[in-house]
Design an enzyme around this catalytic site. Structure first.
Site, short mmCIF file in Angstrom:
data_model
loop_
_atom_site.label_atom_id
_atom_site.label_comp_id
_atom_site.label_asym_id
_atom_site.label_seq_id
_atom_site.Cartn_x
_atom_site.Cartn_y
_atom_site.Cartn_z
N GLN A 237 -9.44 2.77 -10.61
CA GLN A 237 -8.85 2.40 -9.31
C GLN A 237 -9.40 3.22 -8.15
O GLN A 237 -9.17 2.88 -6.99
CB GLN A 237 -7.33 2.53 -9.38
N GLY B 83 1.49 5.60 -11.48
CA GLY B 83 0.32 5.85 -12.30
C GLY B 83 -0.94 5.45 -11.57
O GLY B 83 -0.89 4.63 -10.64
N HIS C 134 -6.04 -0.51 -17.67
CA HIS C 134 -7.05 -0.26 -16.61
C HIS C 134 -8.29 0.40 -17.19
O HIS C 134 -9.41 0.06 -16.83
CB HIS C 134 -6.48 0.68 -15.54
N HIS D 287 0.09 -0.03 -18.97
CA HIS D 287 -0.57 -0.54 -17.75
C HIS D 287 -1.84 0.28 -17.46
O HIS D 287 -2.91 -0.29 -17.23
CB HIS D 287 0.42 -0.47 -16.59
N CYS E 46 0.82 -3.31 -9.06
CA CYS E 46 -0.34 -2.45 -9.24
C CYS E 46 -0.88 -2.06 -7.86
O CYS E 46 -0.97 -2.92 -6.98
CB CYS E 46 -1.41 -3.21 -10.02
N LEU E 47 -1.25 -0.79 -7.69
CA LEU E 47 -1.78 -0.33 -6.40
C LEU E 47 -3.07 -1.05 -6.04
O LEU E 47 -3.43 -1.14 -4.86
CB LEU E 47 -2.01 1.19 -6.43
ZN ZN Z 1 -2.53 -0.83 -11.90
#
Ligand code: ZN
Length: 198
Positions: free
Chosen positions: A50, A45, A152, A148, A106-107
């Site tokens: 992000q 995701g 964000h 999640h 998380c990225l």
């Molecule tokens: Zn994340």
């Protein structure tokens, strides 16, 4: 186009996403770029925050994971792979059931994972990329990914939901990551200013 994924410490990760009132060509392009970026990073995701765009937009694809998911669209059970990647505009959780513990990463927080308590099932209302209303019910990995990513969109990170002992044990690594992010941001801003004055 693969976009740059911003890391922990970047202030945009703490911004609440702006509601998308109209699906413009720019929004469609951003969604396509976010999907490409998510796949390139092997993520399940990605939220617009992000990639430094604080908008109510997220993309999800859980079809490549070994962890099972269940998806209902407008009350009807669905074959997961047929509906991935999911593109959700202005999503909000309207109902939750049960609870489930699981390891999350998380990225934007590379190299760090933690056990996070989430609702086992969620109901989410959103719009699709055509702007049509969508009602989703999910369990398994998809439920966790939705929670999640929707966090964000509201400026919340999975770390905020870890227990106090976990947060304390990660504090040193997070401080280091935050410093790296802010130093890189400062260096980039300096470069921009230099070019702007030429
Ligand atoms: Zn994340």
């Amino acid at each position: 186009m693969i976009l740059n994924i911003i890391h922990y410490g970047h202030p945009v990760l703490r911004e609440k996403g702006k509601r998308i009132e109209r699906v413009t060509p720019e929004i469609r392009q951003l969604a396509a770029d976010m999907i490409e970026t998510m796949y390139a990073a092997n993520g399940v995701g990605l939220a617009a925050q992000q990639v430094a765009r604080p908008l109510m937009l997220t993309v999800i694809d859980v079809s490549q994971s070994e962890q099972p998911s269940e998806l209902l669209l407008n009350g009807q059970p669905q074959e997961i792979a047929k509906h991935m990647p999911l593109i959700l505009l202005n999503p909000r959780i309207t109902d939750t059931k049960g609870e489930h513990h699981g390891e999350e990463g998380c990225l934007s927080v590379p190299g760090i994972s933690a056990d996070i308590r989430r609702a086992a099932r969620v109901r989410v209302e959103a719009e699709d990329i055509q702007g049509n209303p969508l009602q989703i019910e999910a369990s398994g990995l998809l439920s966790r990914a939705l929670q999640h990513e929707l966090d964000h969109l509201n400026g919340i990170l999975f770390l905020d939901r870890a227990d106090a002992a976990t947060r304390a044990s990660l504090a040193g690594r997070l401080k280091k990551l935050q410093k790296e992010t802010l130093d890189a941001l400062k260096a980039a801003n300096k470069k921009t200013r230099l070019f702007a004055t030429r």
